[in-house]
Write a protein that holds these residues in place. Structure first.
Motif, PDB file in Angstrom:
ATOM      1  N   VAL A 118      22.298  88.392 -59.150  1.00 24.74           N
ATOM      2  CA  VAL A 118      22.100  89.337 -58.042  1.00 24.74           C
ATOM      3  C   VAL A 118      21.338  88.691 -56.881  1.00 24.74           C
ATOM      4  N   PRO A 119      20.177  88.045 -57.102  1.00 24.09           N
ATOM      5  CA  PRO A 119      19.525  87.391 -55.955  1.00 24.09           C
ATOM      6  C   PRO A 119      20.312  86.208 -55.398  1.00 24.09           C
ATOM      7  N   VAL A 120      21.028  85.453 -56.247  1.00 24.94           N
ATOM      8  CA  VAL A 120      21.857  84.355 -55.747  1.00 24.94           C
ATOM      9  C   VAL A 120      22.941  84.901 -54.825  1.00 24.94           C
ATOM     10  N   ALA A 121      23.631  85.961 -55.262  1.00 27.89           N
ATOM     11  CA  ALA A 121      24.681  86.571 -54.441  1.00 27.89           C
ATOM     12  C   ALA A 121      24.104  87.135 -53.148  1.00 27.89           C
ATOM     13  N   THR A 122      22.879  87.655 -53.202  1.00 31.15           N
ATOM     14  CA  THR A 122      22.241  88.192 -52.000  1.00 31.15           C
ATOM     15  C   THR A 122      22.042  87.098 -50.950  1.00 31.15           C
ATOM     16  N   ILE A 123      21.540  85.926 -51.377  1.00 32.74           N
ATOM     17  CA  ILE A 123      21.348  84.807 -50.436  1.00 32.74           C
ATOM     18  C   ILE A 123      22.696  84.348 -49.873  1.00 32.74           C
ATOM     19  N   ALA A 124      23.702  84.218 -50.761  1.00 31.30           N
ATOM     20  CA  ALA A 124      25.029  83.770 -50.321  1.00 31.30           C
ATOM     21  C   ALA A 124      25.623  84.740 -49.310  1.00 31.30           C
ATOM     22  N   GLY A 171      31.197  90.308 -52.465  1.00 24.80           N
ATOM     23  CA  GLY A 171      30.260  90.464 -53.577  1.00 24.80           C
ATOM     24  C   GLY A 171      30.945  90.719 -54.902  1.00 24.80           C
ATOM     25  N   MET A 172      32.051  91.461 -54.864  1.00 25.32           N
ATOM     26  CA  MET A 172      32.770  91.766 -56.105  1.00 25.32           C
ATOM     27  C   MET A 172      33.502  90.548 -56.647  1.00 25.32           C
ATOM     28  N   VAL A 173      33.810  89.586 -55.777  1.00 27.52           N
ATOM     29  CA  VAL A 173      34.393  88.326 -56.226  1.00 27.52           C
ATOM     30  C   VAL A 173      33.303  87.421 -56.798  1.00 27.52           C
ATOM     31  N   LEU A 174      32.142  87.397 -56.133  1.00 21.81           N
ATOM     32  CA  LEU A 174      31.070  86.490 -56.513  1.00 21.81           C
ATOM     33  C   LEU A 174      30.364  86.871 -57.807  1.00 21.81           C
ATOM     34  N   LEU A 175      29.952  88.140 -57.919  1.00 20.11           N
ATOM     35  CA  LEU A 175      29.043  88.528 -58.991  1.00 20.11           C
ATOM     36  C   LEU A 175      29.543  88.212 -60.396  1.00 20.11           C
ATOM     37  N   PRO A 176      30.814  88.520 -60.753  1.00 25.69           N
ATOM     38  CA  PRO A 176      31.247  88.206 -62.123  1.00 25.69           C
ATOM     39  C   PRO A 176      31.175  86.719 -62.457  1.00 25.69           C
ATOM     40  N   TYR A 191      30.087  73.580 -60.364  1.00 28.13           N
ATOM     41  CA  TYR A 191      29.867  73.615 -58.923  1.00 28.13           C
ATOM     42  C   TYR A 191      31.182  73.680 -58.147  1.00 28.13           C
ATOM     43  N   VAL A 192      32.210  73.015 -58.670  1.00 25.93           N
ATOM     44  CA  VAL A 192      33.531  73.104 -58.027  1.00 25.93           C
ATOM     45  C   VAL A 192      34.040  74.539 -58.100  1.00 25.93           C
ATOM     46  N   THR A 193      33.877  75.178 -59.261  1.00 22.80           N
ATOM     47  CA  THR A 193      34.308  76.572 -59.431  1.00 22.80           C
ATOM     48  C   THR A 193      33.557  77.489 -58.488  1.00 22.80           C
ATOM     49  N   LEU A 194      32.231  77.335 -58.420  1.00 26.23           N
ATOM     50  CA  LEU A 194      31.415  78.191 -57.566  1.00 26.23           C
ATOM     51  C   LEU A 194      31.758  77.998 -56.089  1.00 26.23           C
ATOM     52  N   PHE A 195      32.026  76.756 -55.682  1.00 28.35           N
ATOM     53  CA  PHE A 195      32.397  76.521 -54.285  1.00 28.35           C
ATOM     54  C   PHE A 195      33.738  77.178 -53.963  1.00 28.35           C
ATOM     55  N   PHE A 196      34.706  77.032 -54.872  1.00 28.55           N
ATOM     56  CA  PHE A 196      36.033  77.615 -54.646  1.00 28.55           C
ATOM     57  C   PHE A 196      35.949  79.139 -54.600  1.00 28.55           C
ATOM     58  N   VAL A 197      35.191  79.733 -55.526  1.00 29.31           N
ATOM     59  CA  VAL A 197      35.033  81.191 -55.542  1.00 29.31           C
ATOM     60  C   VAL A 197      34.320  81.660 -54.275  1.00 29.31           C
ATOM     61  N   GLY A 198      33.308  80.894 -53.833  1.00 26.82           N
ATOM     62  CA  GLY A 198      32.622  81.230 -52.597  1.00 26.82           C
ATOM     63  C   GLY A 198      33.550  81.182 -51.400  1.00 26.82           C
ATOM     64  N   LEU A 199      34.436  80.185 -51.367  1.00 31.90           N
ATOM     65  CA  LEU A 199      35.413  80.068 -50.279  1.00 31.90           C
ATOM     66  C   LEU A 199      36.336  81.286 -50.247  1.00 31.90           C
ATOM     67  N   THR A 207      27.458  85.567 -62.599  1.00 33.77           N
ATOM     68  CA  THR A 207      26.895  86.122 -63.834  1.00 33.77           C
ATOM     69  C   THR A 207      27.321  85.309 -65.044  1.00 33.77           C
ATOM     70  N   TYR A 208      28.562  84.879 -65.070  1.00 31.09           N
ATOM     71  CA  TYR A 208      29.073  84.071 -66.191  1.00 31.09           C
ATOM     72  C   TYR A 208      28.254  82.798 -66.362  1.00 31.09           C
ATOM     73  N   PHE A 209      27.890  82.156 -65.254  1.00 33.81           N
ATOM     74  CA  PHE A 209      27.176  80.883 -65.334  1.00 33.81           C
ATOM     75  C   PHE A 209      25.666  81.044 -65.488  1.00 33.81           C
ATOM     76  N   TYR A 210      25.078  82.076 -64.844  1.00 28.00           N
ATOM     77  CA  TYR A 210      23.616  82.151 -64.765  1.00 28.00           C
ATOM     78  C   TYR A 210      23.013  83.409 -65.384  1.00 28.00           C
ATOM     79  N   GLY A 211      23.821  84.440 -65.658  1.00 27.66           N
ATOM     80  CA  GLY A 211      23.266  85.709 -66.120  1.00 27.66           C
ATOM     81  C   GLY A 211      23.005  86.642 -64.953  1.00 27.66           C
ATOM     82  N   ILE A 212      22.969  87.940 -65.227  1.00 27.53           N
ATOM     83  CA  ILE A 212      22.901  88.952 -64.174  1.00 27.53           C
ATOM     84  C   ILE A 212      21.569  88.904 -63.427  1.00 27.53           C
ATOM     85  N   GLU A 213      20.444  88.537 -64.117  1.00 23.84           N
ATOM     86  CA  GLU A 213      19.146  88.523 -63.456  1.00 23.84           C
ATOM     87  C   GLU A 213      19.118  87.502 -62.320  1.00 23.84           C
TER      88      GLU A 213
END
Length: 236
Positions: free
Chosen positions: A41-47, A24-29, A2-10, A32-38
């Motif tokens: 994509v929707p997680v990144a869309t909400i963010a 999006g190009m920063v977020l998706l990889p 969660y710390v990694t995801l928050f920092f990447v989101g920032l 995907t590493y933590f949750y998988g591509i399926e």
């Protein structure tokens, strides 16, 4: 995680809030590493939906609503049309063609060799192309920004007007994911968490660019567009 995801989101929020694309190009990889591509994509869309809505809200007085409306008029149906052809094209080839177009556009903009009319026709054609590419490839940020870049707006007006249009497109995608059971409460909450981090990044970015000189800022955006296009060309 969660710390990694928050920092990447920032970081993604600062980038997209500064130049209008690239988040999006920063977020998706990372997602995907933590949750998988399926799930990614929707997680990144909400963010990104939250990020774009926050940028639009922070500068809503400077949004060029008419231009955004003309852009969205063809963009939304052409996104659906592009999605129908999603499985029929060579995505690598199409992505590289798009990158070459963006690089040529950015170089011509830097050299002051391109002067598209900042009116209804440009927004209609640009909206149609952006929607089609968004549906076919899932890549719309750089092209979306390139269209609004032609309006020769101030840094804040450019960022918030592009964000208002992008938010509407993300709403369509989020609703679509929900209709096809690709979205649940957990995916929404993951996206909401990352979106909060992006909103903080947007806040930082918008305060930084508010004092930027218009000409230097436009050159910076063009250079970033070239850099992102080169990255996409060689690594996607």
């Amino acid at each position: 995680m969660y710390v990694t995801l928050f920092f990447v989101g920032l970081i993604a929020g600062i980038l997209s809030g500064s130049v209008g694309f690239g988040g999006g190009m920063v977020l998706l990889p990372v997602i995907t590493y933590f949750y998988g591509i399926e799930v990614a994509v929707p997680v990144a869309t909400i963010a990104q939906l939250m990020s774009n809505l926050s940028r639009a809200a922070m500068g809503w007085r400077e949004i060029h609503w008419r231009q955004a409306a003309w852009f969205l008029l063809p963009a939304i149906p052409f996104t659906a049309l592009g999605a129908l052809g999603f499985s029929l094209i060579d995505k690598t080839l199409m992505t590289r063609v798009l990158c070459v177009f963006l690089i040529v556009f950015s170089v011509m903009k830097l050299r002051n060799k391109i002067h598209l009319p900042a009116g209804k026709q440009t927004m209609l054609v640009g909206g149609a192309l952006t929607g089609l590419i968004n549906g076919l490839l899932g890549i719309s940020g750089p092209l979306n920004s390139a269209v609004f870049f032609t309006l020769d707006l101030s840094p804040i007006a450019y960022i918030v007007s592009e964000a208002a249009a992008a938010a509407a497109m993300h709403v369509v995608k989020a609703v679509t994911y929900g209709k096809f059971d690709l979205m649940d409460i957990y995916i929404f909450l993951y996206g909401f968490f990352i979106g909060c981090a992006m909103m903080a990044g947007n806040f930082i970015a918008l305060h930084l660019i508010r004092y930027a000189r218009k000409k230097l800022y436009q050159q910076f955006v063009a250079i970033m567009m070239i850099a992102v296009s080169l990255w996409l060309f060689f690594f996607i």
